[in-house]
Design an enzyme around this catalytic site. Structure first.
Site, PDB file in Angstrom:
ATOM      1  N   ALA A 229     108.953  28.143 -85.771  1.00 17.34           N
ATOM      2  CA  ALA A 229     110.302  28.312 -85.398  1.00 17.34           C
ATOM      3  C   ALA A 229     111.121  27.885 -86.742  1.00 17.34           C
ATOM      4  O   ALA A 229     112.123  28.522 -86.532  1.00 17.34           O
ATOM      5  CB  ALA A 229     110.703  27.178 -84.216  1.00 17.34           C
TER       6      ALA A 229
ATOM      7  N   HIS B  58     110.598  29.068 -89.801  1.00 18.40           N
ATOM      8  CA  HIS B  58     110.451  30.367 -90.439  1.00 18.40           C
ATOM      9  C   HIS B  58     111.069  31.301 -89.515  1.00 18.40           C
ATOM     10  O   HIS B  58     112.283  32.307 -90.068  1.00 18.40           O
ATOM     11  CB  HIS B  58     108.988  30.994 -90.371  1.00 18.40           C
ATOM     12  CG  HIS B  58     108.061  30.150 -91.199  1.00 18.40           C
ATOM     13  ND1 HIS B  58     106.906  29.382 -90.711  1.00 18.40           N
ATOM     14  CD2 HIS B  58     107.913  30.228 -92.495  1.00 18.40           C
ATOM     15  CE1 HIS B  58     106.134  28.794 -91.545  1.00 18.40           C
ATOM     16  NE2 HIS B  58     107.097  29.197 -92.768  1.00 18.40           N
TER      17      HIS B  58
ATOM     18  N   MET C 272     104.458  32.068 -96.512  1.00 23.86           N
ATOM     19  CA  MET C 272     103.249  31.775 -96.724  1.00 23.86           C
ATOM     20  C   MET C 272     102.322  31.885 -95.336  1.00 23.86           C
ATOM     21  O   MET C 272     101.323  31.425 -95.195  1.00 23.86           O
ATOM     22  CB  MET C 272     102.538  30.336 -97.294  1.00 23.86           C
ATOM     23  CG  MET C 272     103.359  30.258 -98.690  1.00 23.86           C
ATOM     24  SD  MET C 272     102.239  29.219 -99.834  1.00 23.86           S
ATOM     25  CE  MET C 272     102.240  27.723 -99.082  1.00 23.86           C
TER      26      MET C 272
ATOM     27  N   GLY D 117     114.334  27.828 -96.765  1.00 21.66           N
ATOM     28  CA  GLY D 117     114.803  26.841 -96.012  1.00 21.66           C
ATOM     29  C   GLY D 117     114.999  25.192 -96.887  1.00 21.66           C
ATOM     30  O   GLY D 117     114.486  25.340 -97.992  1.00 21.66           O
ATOM     31  N   ARG D 118     115.926  24.545 -96.451  1.00 18.88           N
ATOM     32  CA  ARG D 118     116.430  23.368 -96.924  1.00 18.88           C
ATOM     33  C   ARG D 118     115.502  22.431 -97.026  1.00 18.88           C
ATOM     34  O   ARG D 118     115.460  21.214 -97.527  1.00 18.88           O
ATOM     35  CB  ARG D 118     117.893  22.794 -96.530  1.00 18.88           C
ATOM     36  CG  ARG D 118     118.766  23.708 -96.853  1.00 18.88           C
ATOM     37  CD  ARG D 118     120.182  23.243 -96.493  1.00 18.88           C
ATOM     38  NE  ARG D 118     120.700  21.985 -96.822  1.00 18.88           N
ATOM     39  CZ  ARG D 118     121.605  21.656 -97.453  1.00 18.88           C
ATOM     40  NH1 ARG D 118     122.558  22.727 -97.799  1.00 18.88           N
ATOM     41  NH2 ARG D 118     121.983  20.493 -97.984  1.00 18.88           N
TER      42      ARG D 118
ATOM     43  N   SER E  69     106.541  22.201 -90.178  1.00 20.50           N
ATOM     44  CA  SER E  69     105.720  22.726 -91.290  1.00 20.50           C
ATOM     45  C   SER E  69     104.245  23.341 -90.925  1.00 20.50           C
ATOM     46  O   SER E  69     103.644  22.862 -89.854  1.00 20.50           O
ATOM     47  CB  SER E  69     105.291  21.288 -92.141  1.00 20.50           C
ATOM     48  OG  SER E  69     104.631  21.694 -93.109  1.00 20.50           O
TER      49      SER E  69
ATOM     50  N   VAL F 280     114.601  22.945 -89.524  1.00 17.82           N
ATOM     51  CA  VAL F 280     114.436  22.787 -88.264  1.00 17.82           C
ATOM     52  C   VAL F 280     113.197  21.742 -87.936  1.00 17.82           C
ATOM     53  O   VAL F 280     112.175  21.562 -88.585  1.00 17.82           O
ATOM     54  CB  VAL F 280     113.864  24.438 -87.772  1.00 17.82           C
ATOM     55  CG1 VAL F 280     113.535  24.441 -86.474  1.00 17.82           C
ATOM     56  CG2 VAL F 280     114.994  25.317 -88.318  1.00 17.82           C
TER      57      VAL F 280
ATOM     58  N   ALA G 102     101.558  31.623 -91.067  1.00 16.55           N
ATOM     59  CA  ALA G 102     101.400  30.433 -89.902  1.00 16.55           C
ATOM     60  C   ALA G 102     102.758  30.284 -89.491  1.00 16.55           C
ATOM     61  O   ALA G 102     103.286  28.990 -89.566  1.00 16.55           O
ATOM     62  CB  ALA G 102     100.758  29.046 -90.491  1.00 16.55           C
TER      63      ALA G 102
HETATM   64  P1  AMP Z   1     106.287  28.046 -96.397  1.00 17.48           P
HETATM   65  O1  AMP Z   1     105.702  29.237 -95.521  1.00 17.48           O
HETATM   66  O2  AMP Z   1     105.897  26.725 -95.921  1.00 17.48           O
HETATM   67  O3  AMP Z   1     106.178  28.849 -97.877  1.00 17.48           O
HETATM   68  O4  AMP Z   1     107.875  28.331 -96.173  1.00 17.48           O
HETATM   69  C1  AMP Z   1     108.451  29.599 -96.192  1.00 17.48           C
HETATM   70  C2  AMP Z   1     110.022  29.365 -96.088  1.00 17.48           C
HETATM   71  O5  AMP Z   1     110.191  28.631 -94.738  1.00 17.48           O
HETATM   72  C3  AMP Z   1     110.701  28.330 -97.045  1.00 17.48           C
HETATM   73  O6  AMP Z   1     111.665  28.925 -97.488  1.00 17.48           O
HETATM   74  C4  AMP Z   1     110.567  27.070 -96.474  1.00 17.48           C
HETATM   75  O7  AMP Z   1     111.869  26.255 -96.936  1.00 17.48           O
HETATM   76  C5  AMP Z   1     110.968  27.530 -95.091  1.00 17.48           C
HETATM   77  N1  AMP Z   1     110.864  26.450 -94.046  1.00 17.48           N
HETATM   78  C6  AMP Z   1     109.527  26.052 -93.834  1.00 17.48           C
HETATM   79  N2  AMP Z   1     109.647  24.761 -92.702  1.00 17.48           N
HETATM   80  C7  AMP Z   1     110.846  24.781 -92.507  1.00 17.48           C
HETATM   81  C8  AMP Z   1     111.674  24.026 -91.467  1.00 17.48           C
HETATM   82  N3  AMP Z   1     111.108  23.266 -90.878  1.00 17.48           N
HETATM   83  N4  AMP Z   1     113.016  24.346 -91.318  1.00 17.48           N
HETATM   84  C9  AMP Z   1     113.471  25.455 -92.498  1.00 17.48           C
HETATM   85  N5  AMP Z   1     113.097  26.012 -93.157  1.00 17.48           N
HETATM   86  C10 AMP Z   1     111.623  25.995 -93.161  1.00 17.48           C
END
Ligand code: AMP
Length: 293
Positions: free
Chosen positions: A38, A40, A33, A150-151, A188, A179, A35
């Protein structure tokens, strides 16, 4: 290293991916999404080890936000994100608008039963239907061999893996470890909302996970005691608990009493008005702050 090509329409992105596949390339997809942080970027690096072309999608998906959630204030910074993608050697960026992904009159949602009912699914009704729907659409546009998630969003990873299996989608869905900041806080995009005081409070999350893992390693196998210790640590830091769960890492069903040798410990809390999630799989993963003194 050349800049990624940025696509904003389904037709152009699909044509570019079709061409890559026709040329014999293996395409990896990292849905986000935006923004970008590290976490991502680590997903992108992982995708590059599994595929020889990588697409990052950047789309703040309206259908996965509930009423009163942060859809309108979610950080949007496409230009900066594309720069980060360029530095990471991303080949294609797909950044559509909402009408492109949800054409006028659309009526279809993808629902994964069971796995979406507990944890975040219980407190965010409809959230995973939005996630499963948008990821299905992204797979349909890109046709990736591999997609990396991401987990940190452990339930999301399991839902997407189940969906890909159930719908016979020809894509391998791979998880990447969470991460963290050096102080243990999981990265996040929503961390940007935190005040300095809230960020300090949030450190109770990784510390609490670490302490629960220590108890587990010392032989604690009672779900209520594992949860109770973590709940007290979170509450005494000033966080408001949405849930703390010890659950089966595959079915996500909570263990109410005895905990086996491998168990998901997952939390969702509010720091002020910001909802934060984190998790670890006890008996499998290194806990947060494992390397810290
Ligand atoms: P988002 O942009 O928050 O929807 O996240 C996009 C992808 O990045 C998803 O697969 C998340 O699980 C992953 N992600 C977000 N934060 C982390 C993190 N701290 N460590 C690993 N993967 C992450």
């Amino acid at each position: 290293m050349s800049d990624p090509v940025v696509y904003s329409t389904v037709s152009a992105a699909r044509a570019a991916c079709d061409t890559l596949r026709a040329e014999g390339h293996r395409l990896g997809l990292v849905p986000t999404m935006g923004a970008l942080h590290a976490g991502h970027l680590a997903l992108i690096d992982h995708a590059k080890t599994l595929a020889d072309r990588v697409m990052v999608s950047i789309f703040v998906n309206p259908t996965q936000f509930g009423p009163g959630e942060d859809f309108s204030r979610y950080p949007r910074m496409l230009e900066k994100d594309v720069e980060q993608c360029a530095r990471r050697g991303v080949d294609l960026v797909f950044a559509p608008d909402a009408l492109e992904m949800y054409p006028e009159g659309e009526r279809t949602r993808v629902h994964v039963a069971g796995l979406t009912e507990s944890l975040c699914g219980a407190s965010r009704p409809g959230h995973f239907d939005g996630v499963a729907t948008i990821v299905t659409k992204l797979f349909a546009v890109a046709g990736p061999c591999t997609a990396v998630f991401g987990r940190k969003d452990y339930q999301q990873l399991k839902v997407i893996q189940r969906m890909a299996r159930d719908l016979l989608l020809p894509v391998r869905v791979v998880g990447h470890p969470t991460v963290r900041e050096p102080d243990g806080l999981a990265l996040s995009s929503r961390n940007q909302y935190l005040s300095e005081a809230e960020r300090q409070m949030a450190l109770a999350i990784p510390r609490g996970l670490r302490d629960a893992n220590r108890a587990f390693d010392a032989g604690e196998r009672n779900s209520a005691r594992l949860r109770g210790g973590l709940e007290r640590a979170l509450e005494s830091a000033g966080l408001r608990i949405d849930y703390v769960s010890v659950a089966d890492p595959e079915t996500l069903e909570p263990f109410s009493e005895a905990v086996p040798e491998r168990a998901l410990l997952a939390v969702a809390v509010f720091a002020g008005s910001t909802r934060l999630i984190d998790n670890m799989v006890l008996g499998e993963e290194r806990p947060p702050l494992f390397d810290a003194a």
